[in-house]
Each structure stands twice: as C-alpha cells, then as structure tokens.
Design a protein around this motif. Structure first.
Motif, PDB file in Angstrom:
ATOM      1  N   TRP A 141       0.738  -1.283  -0.364  1.00  0.00           N
ATOM      2  CA  TRP A 141       0.477   0.060  -0.067  1.00  0.00           C
ATOM      3  C   TRP A 141       0.641   1.117   0.127  1.00  0.00           C
ATOM      4  O   TRP A 141       0.656   1.796  -0.395  1.00  0.00           O
ATOM      5  N   ASN A 142       2.030   1.200   0.941  1.00  0.00           N
ATOM      6  CA  ASN A 142       2.738   2.051   1.017  1.00  0.00           C
ATOM      7  C   ASN A 142       3.631   2.560  -0.587  1.00  0.00           C
ATOM      8  O   ASN A 142       3.653   4.192  -0.744  1.00  0.00           O
ATOM      9  N   GLY A 145       0.772   4.000  -2.756  1.00  0.00           N
ATOM     10  CA  GLY A 145       1.472   5.414  -2.432  1.00  0.00           C
ATOM     11  C   GLY A 145       1.690   6.466  -2.970  1.00  0.00           C
ATOM     12  O   GLY A 145       2.193   7.279  -3.100  1.00  0.00           O
ATOM     13  N   THR A 226       5.496  11.089   1.127  1.00  0.00           N
ATOM     14  CA  THR A 226       6.432   9.487   0.695  1.00  0.00           C
ATOM     15  C   THR A 226       7.607   9.015   1.732  1.00  0.00           C
ATOM     16  O   THR A 226       7.380   8.379   2.228  1.00  0.00           O
ATOM     17  N   PHE A 230       4.764   7.203   5.608  1.00  0.00           N
ATOM     18  CA  PHE A 230       4.653   6.033   5.521  1.00  0.00           C
ATOM     19  C   PHE A 230       5.115   5.243   6.534  1.00  0.00           C
ATOM     20  O   PHE A 230       6.130   5.742   6.140  1.00  0.00           O
ATOM     21  N   MET A 252      -0.662  15.867   1.000  1.00  0.00           N
ATOM     22  CA  MET A 252      -1.647  15.898  -0.193  1.00  0.00           C
ATOM     23  C   MET A 252      -1.944  16.838  -0.486  1.00  0.00           C
ATOM     24  O   MET A 252      -2.187  17.712  -1.500  1.00  0.00           O
TER      25      MET A 252
END
Length: 275
Positions: A141-142, A145, A226, A230, A252
């Motif tokens: 998932w990271n 992302g 990032t 994470f 974001m």
C-alpha cells in the motif's frame, strides 16, 4: 467528445510519435529497477522491509527527476504552438482557451502518469519476484501511495510548466525559465532553507514554522508525503522527528494546490494574451 479530450489525445499521439512516452518510461523503469535490485545496500542493515527502503530511494530520485521530465514535457505547451503557427489555427475552431490549456494538461498528465506507473511498477514486480521475504500488505500500500504521490509531483510541475509556456513568447526562453524554476524549487530552495536553519540553530520563527516552509514547495511536500507519511520510511530518511505532528493530509493538499493554482494562473494569463 469533449474538445479538451480531443486535444489531450493529440498530445498523447505526439508523445508516442516523438518517443516521449517510451523515453520517460524507460528512464524511470531503468533507475527504479536499479534501486530496487540494490535493495538495502545504500543504508546497511536497517531492519526494514526491502520495499520500504526502495520507497525511500525512489522518492529521493523522483524529487529530482520527475519535475525535470514534467517541465520538459510542458514548457512549450502554448509557446511551441504559437511559434509553429498552429495556435491561431486551433483558436479558429470553436475552442475556448481554457479547453486548450485543460486538454494539453490532461495529455501531458496521461503521459507522465503512464511512465511513472509502469516505470515504478517494474521495480515492485522485481522485488516481488526476487525478495527472499515477500513484502507485507502495508508495504505494498505504501508503494502504491508512492506511485500516486509521484504522479502528483509530476502534475504539479506540468502545471508550473504550463504557466511558463503561456507567459513567454519564445521556446528558447521557456526552456531556460523551466531549468531555472527546476533549479530553484528542487535544489536551491532546500539549500537556502538548510542554511537558514543552521544560522538560527533551528530556533525562532523559522524553526517553529518549518513544516509550513516545506509545504510551500511542491518537491518538499512530496518528500513529506512519501517519507514521513509512510510507516518506516520517515525513520530511514530522518524526517520523522521534523514532521511528527504533521497530518499526511497536509502534504496531499499542498500538492493539489500546486496543481490547481498554477493551472488557474495559466488559464488567466492565456485568456488575456494577445496573439
């Protein structure tokens, strides 16, 4: 079909014809694969999953490479059409200027998104097939992302390149301005911020507002998203203590603002530009 989508399709076809898509994809894939296969060698035994180490490496690479690719894609968005004499022809059709800006942005966004997804995705596949221990679902998932944030970083600089293209009158000038913008936002901004922090000892107004200064730069907002957002990545990069209390939503929102803001500026300038 929407005129903006027609223009976007034209940009994608031109990208395929002049090998922009293939070149960007191969560059990102080659560097991503190299970093993925190196694994944790650059940082030693950190007790962290290989995919997390790759996220740190790729995010550090992306901060320099993706903005440059994005600016090279977008710097002649409008000024190139004007020099070739095709801009007047486009405006002779029932097209509004915002549709031209939006269409060209969407086309460049599609090229960059494809190159980033395929390029970085190849690194994930390499790790999945070669790692002795499979990455956890959280690491996958990271990594997803990371790809999404990298696309956001690229789109922010595509929007900045569009502003440059509607502002200047010559392609050579646009190329020069694009390089200066890349140099300032990606290199000089952080150097100046670091020098100021060293000079003040990290105290006072600058130390208290450091997250805001980082969010004011799309490259740093990407770095915060990032690395600090994470699990595990922020500890490796040394940013966890700096932004421990910063919610992931703020980086974001900063990237989204760097996409929407320059696009609005580009449309405003282009709407008033006399050809």
């Amino acid at each position: 079909m929407s005129p903006s989508l027609v223009i976007a399709g034209r940009e994608i076809r031109e990208g395929l014809r002049n090998r922009w898509v293939a070149t960007a994809t191969l560059i990102l894939a080659a560097l991503a694969l190299a970093l993925a296969l190196v694994g944790s060698a650059p940082v030693g035994e950190v007790g962290t999953g290989r995919l997390t180490v790759t996220i740190v490496s790729l995010s550090s690479l992306s901060i320099y490479l993706l903005p440059l690719i994005a600016l090279l894609l977008a710097f002649d968005t409008v000024v190139g059409e004007a020099e070739r004499g095709t801009l007047l022809l486009m405006l002779a059709y029932p097209l509004s200027r915002w549709q031209i800006v939006a269409g060209k942005f969407l086309g460049h966004a599609a090229i960059l998104s494809f190159a980033t997804t395929v390029g970085f995705g190849s690194a994930a596949l390499a790790i999945g097939f070669s790692a002795p221990v499979l990455p956890t679902s959280a690491e996958w998932w990271n990594f997803a992302g990371l790809i999404g944030a990298s696309i956001g970083l690229g789109l922010a600089f595509v929007a900045v390149g569009t502003v440059i293209s509607v502002t200047v009158r010559e392609r050579t000038t646009a190329a020069g301005v694009a390089i200066v913008v890349w140099l300032f936002l990606v290199v000089l901004y952080d150097m100046g911020l670091l020098a100021a922090l060293v000079a003040t000892g990290g105290q006072g107004f600058l130390g208290q507002t450091l997250p805001a200064w980082l969010l004011a730069n799309p490259a740093d907002a990407y770095r915060l998203l990032t690395l600090a957002a994470f699990d595990g990545a922020g500890a490796i990069a040394g940013l966890e203590a700096v932004v421990a209390d910063l919610p992931a939503v703020w980086p974001m929102l900063a990237l989204l603002a760097w996409i929407a803001g320059p696009l609005a500026v580009a449309w405003t300038i282009f709407a008033r530009r006399e050809l």
